[in-house]
Design a protein around this motif. Structure first.
Motif, PDB file in Angstrom:
ATOM      1  N   SER A 357     -37.255 -46.528   7.965  1.00 57.95           N
ATOM      2  CA  SER A 357     -36.561 -46.271   6.517  1.00 57.95           C
ATOM      3  C   SER A 357     -35.719 -45.221   6.844  1.00 57.95           C
ATOM      4  CB  SER A 357     -37.853 -45.868   5.516  1.00 57.95           C
ATOM      5  OG  SER A 357     -38.432 -44.814   5.892  1.00 57.95           O
ATOM      6  N   LEU A 358     -34.782 -44.876   5.792  1.00 57.35           N
ATOM      7  CA  LEU A 358     -33.692 -43.943   5.916  1.00 57.35           C
ATOM      8  C   LEU A 358     -33.909 -43.082   4.850  1.00 57.35           C
ATOM      9  CD1 LEU A 358     -31.047 -43.328   7.422  1.00 57.35           C
ATOM     10  CD2 LEU A 358     -29.916 -44.731   5.726  1.00 57.35           C
ATOM     11  N   VAL A 359     -33.853 -41.894   4.959  1.00 55.52           N
ATOM     12  CA  VAL A 359     -33.534 -40.866   3.849  1.00 55.52           C
ATOM     13  C   VAL A 359     -31.910 -40.232   4.039  1.00 55.52           C
ATOM     14  CG1 VAL A 359     -34.209 -38.579   2.901  1.00 55.52           C
ATOM     15  CG2 VAL A 359     -35.849 -40.345   3.545  1.00 55.52           C
ATOM     16  N   ASP A 360     -31.315 -40.414   2.916  1.00 59.76           N
ATOM     17  CA  ASP A 360     -29.660 -39.995   2.989  1.00 59.76           C
ATOM     18  C   ASP A 360     -30.029 -38.444   2.333  1.00 59.76           C
ATOM     19  OD1 ASP A 360     -27.207 -39.085   2.304  1.00 59.76           O
ATOM     20  OD2 ASP A 360     -26.648 -41.090   1.646  1.00 59.76           O
ATOM     21  N   VAL A 361     -29.670 -37.366   3.194  1.00 65.03           N
ATOM     22  CA  VAL A 361     -30.092 -36.048   2.680  1.00 65.03           C
ATOM     23  C   VAL A 361     -28.753 -35.709   1.874  1.00 65.03           C
ATOM     24  CG1 VAL A 361     -31.528 -35.533   4.799  1.00 65.03           C
ATOM     25  CG2 VAL A 361     -29.102 -34.899   5.031  1.00 65.03           C
ATOM     26  N   THR A 362     -27.786 -36.322   2.023  1.00 67.75           N
ATOM     27  CA  THR A 362     -26.727 -35.715   0.823  1.00 67.75           C
ATOM     28  C   THR A 362     -27.094 -35.842  -0.544  1.00 67.75           C
ATOM     29  OG1 THR A 362     -25.268 -37.817   1.112  1.00 67.75           O
ATOM     30  CG2 THR A 362     -24.856 -36.257   2.716  1.00 67.75           C
ATOM     31  N   GLU A 363     -27.927 -37.192  -0.505  1.00 67.23           N
ATOM     32  CA  GLU A 363     -28.522 -37.436  -2.027  1.00 67.23           C
ATOM     33  C   GLU A 363     -30.036 -37.074  -2.169  1.00 67.23           C
ATOM     34  OE1 GLU A 363     -28.936 -41.447  -2.273  1.00 67.23           O
ATOM     35  OE2 GLU A 363     -26.489 -42.035  -2.132  1.00 67.23           O
ATOM     36  N   ASN A 364     -30.515 -36.637  -1.209  1.00 65.69           N
ATOM     37  CA  ASN A 364     -31.967 -36.200  -1.244  1.00 65.69           C
ATOM     38  C   ASN A 364     -32.295 -34.927  -0.302  1.00 65.69           C
ATOM     39  OD1 ASN A 364     -34.683 -36.018  -1.811  1.00 65.69           O
ATOM     40  ND2 ASN A 364     -35.138 -37.860  -0.699  1.00 65.69           N
ATOM     41  N   PRO A 365     -31.716 -34.019  -0.142  1.00 62.34           N
ATOM     42  CA  PRO A 365     -31.595 -32.736   0.886  1.00 62.34           C
ATOM     43  C   PRO A 365     -32.966 -32.453   1.164  1.00 62.34           C
ATOM     44  CG  PRO A 365     -30.798 -32.101  -1.283  1.00 62.34           C
ATOM     45  CD  PRO A 365     -30.973 -33.442  -1.711  1.00 62.34           C
ATOM     46  N   ILE A 366     -33.020 -31.920   2.420  1.00 63.77           N
ATOM     47  CA  ILE A 366     -34.306 -31.420   3.029  1.00 63.77           C
ATOM     48  C   ILE A 366     -34.222 -30.084   2.256  1.00 63.77           C
ATOM     49  CG2 ILE A 366     -35.552 -30.430   4.945  1.00 63.77           C
ATOM     50  CD1 ILE A 366     -34.195 -32.615   6.684  1.00 63.77           C
ATOM     51  N   GLU A 367     -35.462 -29.634   1.501  1.00 63.35           N
ATOM     52  CA  GLU A 367     -35.741 -28.266   1.105  1.00 63.35           C
ATOM     53  C   GLU A 367     -36.447 -27.352   2.108  1.00 63.35           C
ATOM     54  OE1 GLU A 367     -37.559 -29.050  -2.688  1.00 63.35           O
ATOM     55  OE2 GLU A 367     -35.650 -29.548  -3.647  1.00 63.35           O
ATOM     56  N   ARG A 368     -37.460 -28.062   2.888  1.00 59.25           N
ATOM     57  CA  ARG A 368     -38.151 -27.080   3.653  1.00 59.25           C
ATOM     58  C   ARG A 368     -39.006 -27.966   4.627  1.00 59.25           C
ATOM     59  NH1 ARG A 368     -40.400 -26.425  -1.149  1.00 59.25           N
ATOM     60  NH2 ARG A 368     -42.754 -26.929  -1.434  1.00 59.25           N
ATOM     61  N   ILE A 369     -39.358 -27.297   5.815  1.00 55.74           N
ATOM     62  CA  ILE A 369     -40.519 -27.985   6.703  1.00 55.74           C
ATOM     63  C   ILE A 369     -41.812 -27.543   6.168  1.00 55.74           C
ATOM     64  CG2 ILE A 369     -41.037 -28.521   8.929  1.00 55.74           C
ATOM     65  CD1 ILE A 369     -38.249 -29.700   8.132  1.00 55.74           C
ATOM     66  N   THR A 370     -42.775 -28.555   6.176  1.00 57.00           N
ATOM     67  CA  THR A 370     -44.194 -27.671   5.593  1.00 57.00           C
ATOM     68  C   THR A 370     -45.121 -28.092   6.853  1.00 57.00           C
ATOM     69  OG1 THR A 370     -45.036 -30.190   4.812  1.00 57.00           O
ATOM     70  CG2 THR A 370     -43.619 -28.536   3.383  1.00 57.00           C
ATOM     71  N   PRO A 371     -46.170 -27.546   6.828  1.00 53.39           N
ATOM     72  CA  PRO A 371     -47.171 -27.856   7.812  1.00 53.39           C
ATOM     73  C   PRO A 371     -47.326 -29.090   8.131  1.00 53.39           C
ATOM     74  CG  PRO A 371     -47.930 -25.915   6.361  1.00 53.39           C
ATOM     75  CD  PRO A 371     -46.930 -26.565   5.837  1.00 53.39           C
ATOM     76  N   ASP A 372     -47.156 -30.068   7.314  1.00 55.59           N
ATOM     77  CA  ASP A 372     -47.436 -31.610   7.452  1.00 55.59           C
ATOM     78  C   ASP A 372     -46.616 -32.181   7.137  1.00 55.59           C
ATOM     79  OD1 ASP A 372     -47.768 -30.874   4.843  1.00 55.59           O
ATOM     80  OD2 ASP A 372     -49.614 -31.876   4.553  1.00 55.59           O
ATOM     81  N   GLY A 373     -45.200 -31.731   7.380  1.00 54.01           N
ATOM     82  CA  GLY A 373     -44.067 -32.869   7.141  1.00 54.01           C
ATOM     83  C   GLY A 373     -42.662 -32.283   6.414  1.00 54.01           C
ATOM     84  N   VAL A 374     -42.123 -32.644   5.702  1.00 55.38           N
ATOM     85  CA  VAL A 374     -40.853 -32.512   5.211  1.00 55.38           C
ATOM     86  C   VAL A 374     -40.768 -32.725   3.648  1.00 55.38           C
ATOM     87  CG1 VAL A 374     -38.385 -33.016   5.352  1.00 55.38           C
ATOM     88  CG2 VAL A 374     -39.563 -33.403   7.199  1.00 55.38           C
ATOM     89  N   GLN A 375     -40.273 -31.382   2.986  1.00 61.10           N
ATOM     90  CA  GLN A 375     -40.132 -31.734   1.594  1.00 61.10           C
ATOM     91  C   GLN A 375     -38.874 -31.721   1.259  1.00 61.10           C
ATOM     92  OE1 GLN A 375     -42.622 -31.201  -0.849  1.00 61.10           O
ATOM     93  NE2 GLN A 375     -41.038 -31.750  -2.337  1.00 61.10           N
ATOM     94  N   THR A 376     -38.391 -32.831   0.603  1.00 63.11           N
ATOM     95  CA  THR A 376     -37.163 -33.120   0.161  1.00 63.11           C
ATOM     96  C   THR A 376     -37.151 -32.913  -1.410  1.00 63.11           C
ATOM     97  OG1 THR A 376     -37.457 -35.591  -0.047  1.00 63.11           O
ATOM     98  CG2 THR A 376     -36.550 -34.710   2.097  1.00 63.11           C
ATOM     99  N   ALA A 377     -35.895 -33.090  -1.967  1.00 65.98           N
ATOM    100  CA  ALA A 377     -35.562 -33.079  -3.407  1.00 65.98           C
ATOM    101  C   ALA A 377     -36.491 -33.993  -4.188  1.00 65.98           C
ATOM    102  CB  ALA A 377     -34.302 -32.894  -3.730  1.00 65.98           C
ATOM    103  N   ASP A 378     -36.841 -34.965  -3.536  1.00 65.93           N
ATOM    104  CA  ASP A 378     -37.476 -36.246  -4.395  1.00 65.93           C
ATOM    105  C   ASP A 378     -38.818 -36.251  -4.095  1.00 65.93           C
ATOM    106  OD1 ASP A 378     -37.593 -37.275  -2.000  1.00 65.93           O
ATOM    107  OD2 ASP A 378     -36.762 -39.361  -2.734  1.00 65.93           O
ATOM    108  N   GLY A 379     -39.487 -35.210  -3.224  1.00 62.39           N
ATOM    109  CA  GLY A 379     -40.848 -35.163  -2.747  1.00 62.39           C
ATOM    110  C   GLY A 379     -41.275 -34.801  -1.468  1.00 62.39           C
ATOM    111  N   HIS A 380     -42.592 -35.115  -1.013  1.00 64.86           N
ATOM    112  CA  HIS A 380     -42.789 -34.774   0.115  1.00 64.86           C
ATOM    113  C   HIS A 380     -42.997 -35.851   1.074  1.00 64.86           C
ATOM    114  CE1 HIS A 380     -45.717 -33.103   3.379  1.00 64.86           C
ATOM    115  NE2 HIS A 380     -45.231 -31.901   3.288  1.00 64.86           N
ATOM    116  N   HIS A 381     -42.544 -35.780   2.454  1.00 64.73           N
ATOM    117  CA  HIS A 381     -42.821 -36.848   3.368  1.00 64.73           C
ATOM    118  C   HIS A 381     -43.885 -36.279   4.488  1.00 64.73           C
ATOM    119  CE1 HIS A 381     -38.980 -39.013   1.979  1.00 64.73           C
ATOM    120  NE2 HIS A 381     -39.048 -37.748   1.401  1.00 64.73           N
TER     121      HIS A 381
END
Length: 566
Positions: A357-381
């Motif tokens: 799958s693809l996440v477009d970070v211009t629409e859904n930017p990466i906010e931070r890296i967490t211990p278990d993944g990536v937090q973006t504007a629309d939720g946690h991966h």
């Protein structure tokens, strides 16, 4: 030169440890060592932070790492034995084969005995009292030399954006440019790849094929990529190559990009889209950088480039099953090849897999890296592994990391505060006897690199030979020559489409770096003619002196034909 020339040791007369210190043992450093040691008879030391030769091909071991120049022209042309005794296995060699080739060349030329491995340069300073360079390393040693040659490559300083929490991630994570030597297993893992530049385009299909539970690609900017059409090379291929090798290599060295391929038509501006497709389709099917040369005015004419760009967008739409996803993968914010133009193998096809799958970070930017993944504007991966394919602090990054200081206490960082300033991409005012192989403001990354490397190494070696033979201690470009070349580089860039987009060519991937087009876009052939003309005119634009005190006698601004626009 084909035979060793005898010279008195410069180091002995200057009271230095070596005549020349070279930093880096990749394509550039190995050839420079051979030229200075074996053909000029000088005392030379190479300092290399890796434990083997290879340069970028030592560090970039990620899955899918492959050369995007065809193997038979991604090689040294100066040595007939190496040309005849090495046969590439594929049209585009993988990283292990390129590394093995450089090991082979180093052994054939007996170069390792002059290389100090696992040693990193921490600083280099010009000593004005002695007129020599003092190079310090991380083992606490300092050595001196008359000549200081940087052969550190253009893409050697990996860059990871300053994401919040990056060190907190508890799974496996790495940058593609610092890939571990041991195998990495993706099977059953939740994997993130951040970045869709040339490296991401290579690594993403390989990860997807390795049976991960799921692969998520984080894309900031979609990229145009042309299929490589890689295949094995058989005996017939090699017979044809070997029988025409001299001609092939000569065409490469005399071309604009360092490739021996024929340029197609002059322009597409006056063609219909159907005619454009007819011209491009054979090159698309053949694959590789022949596609880049379909139209002569591709990088200067908006109408031509837009038609080529639309052809590529059409190919993406044909390949990607999901129309909405295809549009996200089809670039619309820049012209083709104004960013580095990657080649690919099944890149777009990869997005048809159910577990990609693809996440477009211009629409859904990466906010931070967490211990278990990536937090973006629309939720946690959630992820088990994160791969940063986020590129490099290109062209100047590695040079600036070395803490280089020239005359009058001027540091390279201070000199390049507003962007690189060089003369010919090879030398710097205020830094006598220092040479930058494939440095900023040379064709470098806009070319088939071994071609540009050979041009630079041969020019540097011939220059050093001229100094040695004529008992000249120092060479440094005048400020006027440097300013003229820097202005010329900017003017040529502004006449192209390169400057219409933010890219790492423009330093835009690194926060706080000045926005300036860094390579030389005038063509390998024109550039090579220019540096040869400089030498033939008695090193026009340079001061050649016996002492530091004699430097600074500014001459006339150079009037080379290339800088006059002839």
């Amino acid at each position: 030169m084909s035979e060793t020339t005898s010279h008195d040791s410069v180091g002995a007369t200057a009271g230095t440890d070596y005549d020349a210190i070279i930093v880096g043992a990749g394509f550039s450093g190995l050839y420079e060592l051979h030229r200075l040691r074996d053909e000029l008879g000088l005392s030379v030391k190479v300092i290399e932070k890796a434990d083997d030769v290879g340069g970028t091909w030592y560090w970039n071991r990620y899955p899918g790492a492959r050369c995007d120049s065809e193997s038979h022209i991604y090689c040294y042309s100066f040595n007939e034995d190496i040309l005849q005794n090495w046969e590439w296995s594929e049209r585009y060699p993988e990283q292990p084969e390129v590394l093995e080739y450089l090991r082979f060349a180093a052994d054939e030329l007996d170069l390792r005995r002059n290389i100090e491995f696992e040693t990193e340069v921490t600083s280099a300073a010009f000593d004005e009292d002695s007129g020599t360079w003092r190079i310090s390393t991380d083992d606490g040693e300092t050595v001196s030399s008359q000549f200081f040659v940087t052969a550190v490559g253009c893409l050697s300083e990996p860059y990871i954006p300053d994401f919040e929490g990056i060190e907190s991630f508890e799974g496996f994570w790495t940058h593609t440019g610092k890939w571990p030597h041991e195998p990495v297993d993706f099977e059953g893992k939740r994997v993130a790849v951040i970045g869709t530049g040339a490296t991401g385009i290579q690594v993403i299909p390989e990860v997807a094929k390795s049976d991960p539970e799921h692969l998520t690609v984080f894309q900031r900017t979609p990229n145009y990529a042309v299929p490589a059409r890689n295949r094995p090379l058989d005996d017939d291929d090699w017979e044809l190559i070997q029988s025409n090798y001299d001609e092939i290599l000569q065409r490469a060295h005399d071309s604009g990009f360092g490739f021996p391929f024929e340029v197609g038509q002059e322009t597409a501006a006056d063609m219909t889209m159907e005619e454009v497709e007819e011209a491009l389709e054979p090159r698309w099917q053949e694959g590789g950088f022949r596609f880049l040369l379909a139209f002569e005015d591709l990088l200067v004419n908006e109408e031509t480039n837009e038609k080529v760009s639309e052809f590529l967008r059409g190919k993406i739409r044909e390949t990607v099953d999901d129309p909405e996803l295809a549009e996200k993968l089809a670039p619309k914010d820049h012209y083709y090849a104004t960013k580095r133009p990657p080649l690919h193998t099944d890149y777009y096809e990869t997005y048809n897999r159910d577990n990609v799958s693809l996440v477009d970070v211009t629409e859904n930017p990466i906010e931070r890296i967490t211990p278990d993944g990536v937090q973006t504007a629309d939720g946690h991966h959630d992820f088990d592994m994160i791969i940063y394919a986020t590129g490099f602090d290109a062209m100047t990054g590695t040079l600036l990391q070395m803490d280089i200081e020239g005359r009058d206490g001027l540091t390279l960082e201070e000199k390049w505060e507003d962007g690189p300033q060089t003369y010919l991409g090879l030398t710097l005012h205020g830094f006598p006897n220092m040479f930058t192989i494939t440095g900023p403001q040379s064709p470098s990354v806009l070319s088939n690199m071994p071609v540009s490397i050979e041009h630079h190494v041969e020019w540097v070696s011939d220059t050093i030979e001229h100094l040695v033979d004529n008992d000249i201690q120092l060479i440094e470009p005048t400020k006027a020559a440097e300013e003229a070349w820097t202005t010329h580089n900017r003017q040529v860039a502004e006449s192209t489409l390169y400057t219409t987009v933010d890219s790492w060519y423009m330093n835009e991937n690194i926060p706080d770096k000045p926005t300036v087009f860094t390579p030389y876009p005038g063509g390998v052939d024109l550039y090579h003619d220019t540096i040869l003309e400089v030498a033939e005119k008695g090193y026009e634009g340079f001061e050649l002196t016996e002492s530091v005190q004699q430097l600074g006698r500014e001459g006339e601004q150079p009037q080379l034909s290339v800088m006059k626009g002839d």
